[in-house]
Design an enzyme around this catalytic site. Sequence first.
Site, mmCIF file in Angstrom:
data_model
loop_
_atom_site.group_PDB
_atom_site.id
_atom_site.type_symbol
_atom_site.label_atom_id
_atom_site.label_comp_id
_atom_site.label_asym_id
_atom_site.label_seq_id
_atom_site.Cartn_x
_atom_site.Cartn_y
_atom_site.Cartn_z
ATOM 1 C CB CYS A 48 -0.921 -0.006 1.219
ATOM 2 S SG CYS A 48 -0.032 0.126 2.795
ATOM 3 C CB CYS A 51 3.945 -0.765 2.383
ATOM 4 S SG CYS A 51 2.809 -1.618 3.477
#
Length: 119
Positions: A48, A51
């Site tokens: 995501c 991250c």
Amino acid sequence: MAMFGFGKKKEEVPANNSECCCGSKEAMAESEETKTCGASVKVLGSGCAKCNQLEAAAKDALDELGMENTIDHVTDFSQIAAYGVMSTPALVVDGKVVSFGKVLKKEEIVKILQDIRKA
């Protein structure tokens, strides 16, 4: 009777001591050198935006310290769970979870890496 290992021949260790069961002394020395010039860094998360932000900050921190900036991004949830992480993104340095559940800033990662280098 060769059952249960009785009567089996033991492996011989080379007398010149240039190799051991895990490889040559040169390979071991090279492995030790790579430990000092870099750290094994992993980002744990699904991939995501958070991250990816953590990965970018980690790369910037490694660059600032002049360390190897290769980062493994682990997205497999079974591997993430093996680290005991239930909240991502997480940062792993040399096999140890140093942060989870938030995006660290570059400065925070630099401090973590410097502390690990001292140890």
